[in-house]
Design a protein around this motif. Sequence first.
Motif, PDB file in Angstrom:
ATOM      1  N   GLN A   1       0.880  -1.236  -0.023  1.00  0.00           N
ATOM      2  CA  GLN A   1      -0.041   0.066   0.031  1.00  0.00           C
ATOM      3  C   GLN A   1       0.936   1.274   0.080  1.00  0.00           C
ATOM      4  O   GLN A   1       0.436   2.170  -0.650  1.00  0.00           O
ATOM      5  CB  GLN A   1      -0.772  -0.092   1.135  1.00  0.00           C
ATOM      6  N   GLN A   2       2.084   1.296   0.688  1.00  0.00           N
ATOM      7  CA  GLN A   2       3.010   2.327   0.976  1.00  0.00           C
ATOM      8  C   GLN A   2       3.500   2.610  -0.694  1.00  0.00           C
ATOM      9  O   GLN A   2       3.723   3.714  -1.300  1.00  0.00           O
ATOM     10  CB  GLN A   2       4.056   2.411   1.613  1.00  0.00           C
ATOM     11  N   TRP A   3       3.940   1.645  -1.469  1.00  0.00           N
ATOM     12  CA  TRP A   3       4.411   1.855  -2.812  1.00  0.00           C
ATOM     13  C   TRP A   3       3.235   2.491  -3.563  1.00  0.00           C
ATOM     14  O   TRP A   3       3.483   3.421  -4.203  1.00  0.00           O
ATOM     15  CB  TRP A   3       4.648   0.382  -3.232  1.00  0.00           C
TER      16      TRP A   3
ATOM     17  N   TYR B   1      10.238   8.964  -1.861  1.00  0.00           N
ATOM     18  CA  TYR B   1      11.678   8.174  -1.615  1.00  0.00           C
ATOM     19  C   TYR B   1      12.145   8.126  -0.430  1.00  0.00           C
ATOM     20  O   TYR B   1      13.009   7.244   0.115  1.00  0.00           O
ATOM     21  CB  TYR B   1      12.592   9.359  -2.354  1.00  0.00           C
ATOM     22  N   GLY B   2      11.265   8.785   0.675  1.00  0.00           N
ATOM     23  CA  GLY B   2      11.729   8.420   2.150  1.00  0.00           C
ATOM     24  C   GLY B   2      12.673   9.468   2.420  1.00  0.00           C
ATOM     25  O   GLY B   2      12.558  10.656   2.296  1.00  0.00           O
TER      26      GLY B   2
ATOM     27  N   TYR C   1       6.139  -1.498 -13.349  1.00  0.00           N
ATOM     28  CA  TYR C   1       5.830  -3.114 -13.182  1.00  0.00           C
ATOM     29  C   TYR C   1       5.878  -3.355 -11.820  1.00  0.00           C
ATOM     30  O   TYR C   1       5.153  -4.276 -11.378  1.00  0.00           O
ATOM     31  CB  TYR C   1       7.171  -3.587 -14.091  1.00  0.00           C
ATOM     32  N   ALA C   2       6.823  -2.903 -10.911  1.00  0.00           N
ATOM     33  CA  ALA C   2       7.061  -3.204  -9.629  1.00  0.00           C
ATOM     34  C   ALA C   2       5.726  -2.686  -9.015  1.00  0.00           C
ATOM     35  O   ALA C   2       5.130  -3.227  -8.150  1.00  0.00           O
ATOM     36  CB  ALA C   2       8.143  -2.247  -8.969  1.00  0.00           C
ATOM     37  N   GLU C   3       4.972  -1.397  -9.614  1.00  0.00           N
ATOM     38  CA  GLU C   3       3.705  -1.094  -8.744  1.00  0.00           C
ATOM     39  C   GLU C   3       2.541  -2.049  -9.349  1.00  0.00           C
ATOM     40  O   GLU C   3       1.809  -2.595  -8.494  1.00  0.00           O
ATOM     41  CB  GLU C   3       3.625   0.277  -9.481  1.00  0.00           C
ATOM     42  N   ALA C   4       2.833  -2.661 -10.576  1.00  0.00           N
ATOM     43  CA  ALA C   4       1.937  -3.695 -11.031  1.00  0.00           C
ATOM     44  C   ALA C   4       1.728  -4.766  -9.963  1.00  0.00           C
ATOM     45  O   ALA C   4       0.572  -5.357  -9.538  1.00  0.00           O
ATOM     46  CB  ALA C   4       2.180  -4.220 -12.316  1.00  0.00           C
TER      47      ALA C   4
END
Length: 480
Positions: A136-138, A410-411, A162-165
């Motif tokens: 969820q944070q992504w 990015y944090g 793609y990472a988000e997918a």
Amino acid sequence: MKESVALKRLTGIEAQIEKKMDEWSVPGAAVAVIHKEEVLYCSGFGYRDVHKQLPVDSETLFGIGSSTKPFTTMILAMLVQEGKIQWDTPIKEYLPNFRMYDAAATEMLTFRDIACHRSGMPDHNFMCHKPMLSAQQWVDALPYLEPNLSFRHAFQYSSLMYAEAGYLIECLTGIAYEEWVRERIFTPLNMRNSNFSIEQTTAGSNFSKPYVMTENGIVELPFTADQPGAAGAINSSVDQLAAWVSFQLNRGVVKGQRHIDEDVMQELYIPQVIVKQGGALPEFPEMPHTAYGLGWFIDCYRGHNLVHHSGRIDGFTAHVSFMPAEDVGIVVLANQNMSFLPDSLAYTLYDQLLAMEAVDWTSKFQQHEKKIYEMIAAMNPAADRVDVPNAQKDLLPFDSYTGLYNHPAYGDITIKQLDGKLVFDFRTLISDLTGLNSLQFLAEEVGLPFTFTVDEQGKIVGVQLPLEPSVQPIVFSKQL
């Protein structure tokens, strides 16, 4: 193509592989050639551990980088078949709170847009540098990540999306992307040792170490600390990837049992967007037109339809491909950073299988490699020499710079004093900061310029870093 014909045309394959490895100075490689359900050839060459002289075999695990992406779209296709998602339904209809930086993308972005790289988003590679975020944070980070192209304007490769997918799959189904792949692909295909974890890979005995070619020869690299997830996290072996290619050639059937409808699977191989060649993508007359489907590049290779995806991750390079009409496929894995051995060897083997006139693919890719390095050099001209001792006179007191800085996607970055120096700490990156003037510093160990920002009173309120070169510098606001 008949199996017996393909097998006959592989005569001398070992000599060809060893020749290519020597041309590219690759310490270890693994190769498989597949015909429908049969693996015609599968073997390892060279060393998985150069120091210990441990050999590569067909079960040696390698990082496959972006060759992971077709696994992601296969899971999406399976979810489409089950009615859990649709390729062309806006993601916002599934997740009402979904947001992107761009308003149009917020309303209209679909899984098809992500799968064929037309979201307008660049890679934002530093987002994958060992982030400790939940799914969820992504997803929540997306509104704070700037695109560099208009939505659906053109093909632009984006591992970030793609990472988000993968994280969207988890948010929608409650099941982690990795678990979907293990249950729906690894288990039925008997890809028993394939995984998403460096820790799991190195806990076994048969894995390759990552290497890079330098002026001083082959050097071992540390395993990547990045977490590319659905974009590039799979570690696998050539024998298990041969089963994956066989699954494609058999249109979703494994040992007589269908695991996905053929028409649903075939949509993955339909061209969705034109890929502009040049730059990082080679321009070869043998492949005059390149398109991208859903997780696969699609080329006309010397008149034959070639579906493929390469992969690069620190110290490893992969090539996974097949020709649907000819019922043949090839997998090549190498333990060298950014090597063109897998691609050049795969095309050489296809020429043999198709009984076509040989092409000197090594020379072609060496010329392409030279162009890439020239392009990189032009993008990163040598910095002017800085008189650091004089620059130090202009610096503010160190405690003006120290503190915690945050970007909502990015944090955190921490800047602190250590042994009389300024040091920055970002996830696994740590470097001294060398002052160029009162607001500009250089993190020399990682090659990052830092630009501090001040308010009207001259107090430092933030720092800017060019973490994604194609957009404006990423701004971290000072918190403490």
